[in-house]
Scaffold this motif. Structure first.
Motif, PDB file in Angstrom:
ATOM      1  N   ILE A 154       0.964  -1.186   0.075  1.00  0.00           N
ATOM      2  CA  ILE A 154       0.005   0.073   0.068  1.00  0.00           C
ATOM      3  C   ILE A 154       0.892   1.092   0.104  1.00  0.00           C
ATOM      4  O   ILE A 154       1.913   1.334   0.845  1.00  0.00           O
ATOM      5  CB  ILE A 154      -0.813   0.157   1.262  1.00  0.00           C
ATOM      6  N   ASN A 155       0.588   2.175  -0.951  1.00  0.00           N
ATOM      7  CA  ASN A 155       1.412   3.430  -1.152  1.00  0.00           C
ATOM      8  C   ASN A 155       0.383   4.374  -0.564  1.00  0.00           C
ATOM      9  O   ASN A 155      -0.592   4.655  -1.329  1.00  0.00           O
ATOM     10  CB  ASN A 155       1.999   3.575  -2.450  1.00  0.00           C
ATOM     11  N   ILE A 156       0.779   5.344   0.537  1.00  0.00           N
ATOM     12  CA  ILE A 156       0.192   6.513   0.692  1.00  0.00           C
ATOM     13  C   ILE A 156       0.911   7.618   0.459  1.00  0.00           C
ATOM     14  O   ILE A 156       1.981   7.807   0.579  1.00  0.00           O
ATOM     15  CB  ILE A 156      -0.067   6.164   2.347  1.00  0.00           C
ATOM     16  N   LYS A 157       0.138   8.702  -0.400  1.00  0.00           N
ATOM     17  CA  LYS A 157       0.768   9.638  -0.638  1.00  0.00           C
ATOM     18  C   LYS A 157       0.326  11.094   0.112  1.00  0.00           C
ATOM     19  O   LYS A 157      -0.896  11.230   0.176  1.00  0.00           O
ATOM     20  CB  LYS A 157       0.974  10.058  -2.108  1.00  0.00           C
ATOM     21  N   VAL A 158       1.086  11.999   1.066  1.00  0.00           N
ATOM     22  CA  VAL A 158       0.468  13.049   1.261  1.00  0.00           C
ATOM     23  C   VAL A 158       1.481  14.301   1.242  1.00  0.00           C
ATOM     24  O   VAL A 158       2.558  13.995   0.440  1.00  0.00           O
ATOM     25  CB  VAL A 158       0.512  12.701   2.928  1.00  0.00           C
ATOM     26  N   THR A 159       0.834  15.241   1.273  1.00  0.00           N
ATOM     27  CA  THR A 159       1.716  16.530   1.052  1.00  0.00           C
ATOM     28  C   THR A 159       2.687  16.727   2.239  1.00  0.00           C
ATOM     29  O   THR A 159       2.304  16.366   3.294  1.00  0.00           O
ATOM     30  CB  THR A 159       0.913  17.690   1.042  1.00  0.00           C
TER      31      THR A 159
ATOM     32  N   ILE B  61       4.945   5.466   2.641  1.00  0.00           N
ATOM     33  CA  ILE B  61       4.350   6.791   2.771  1.00  0.00           C
ATOM     34  C   ILE B  61       5.425   7.716   1.935  1.00  0.00           C
ATOM     35  O   ILE B  61       6.588   7.713   2.448  1.00  0.00           O
ATOM     36  CB  ILE B  61       4.260   7.380   4.003  1.00  0.00           C
ATOM     37  N   ASP B  62       4.634   8.610   1.175  1.00  0.00           N
ATOM     38  CA  ASP B  62       5.479   9.408   0.174  1.00  0.00           C
ATOM     39  C   ASP B  62       5.091  10.592   0.581  1.00  0.00           C
ATOM     40  O   ASP B  62       3.870  11.042   0.615  1.00  0.00           O
ATOM     41  CB  ASP B  62       5.385   8.926  -1.312  1.00  0.00           C
TER      42      ASP B  62
END
Length: 65
Positions: free
Chosen positions: A4-9, A44-45
């Protein structure tokens, strides 16, 4: 093996918040899909605001509600 890849600012997401995201998403995968937490991978990116857009517009760093 779920990945699972989560992208947040990149707006000061703390290590504690990241830990909670990883724990929560892992628990969700276990509860919904009966996945083994030992083989569930979460990444988390953090994306710079200048590289993020929505509704045809690039974010400028200002928040609008």
């Amino acid at each position: 093996m779920p990945y699972i890849n989560i992208k947040v600012t990149d707006e000061q997401v703390t290590l504690e918040q990241k830990r909670l995201l990883i724990e929560g998403v892992t628990e969700l995968m276990v509860n919904v899909l009966q996945k083994n937490p030992a083989t569930t991978h979460i990444v988390i990116d953090e994306v710079p605001l200048g590289n993020w857009g929505h509704n045809g517009k690039q974010y400028t760093g200002t928040k609008k509600h």
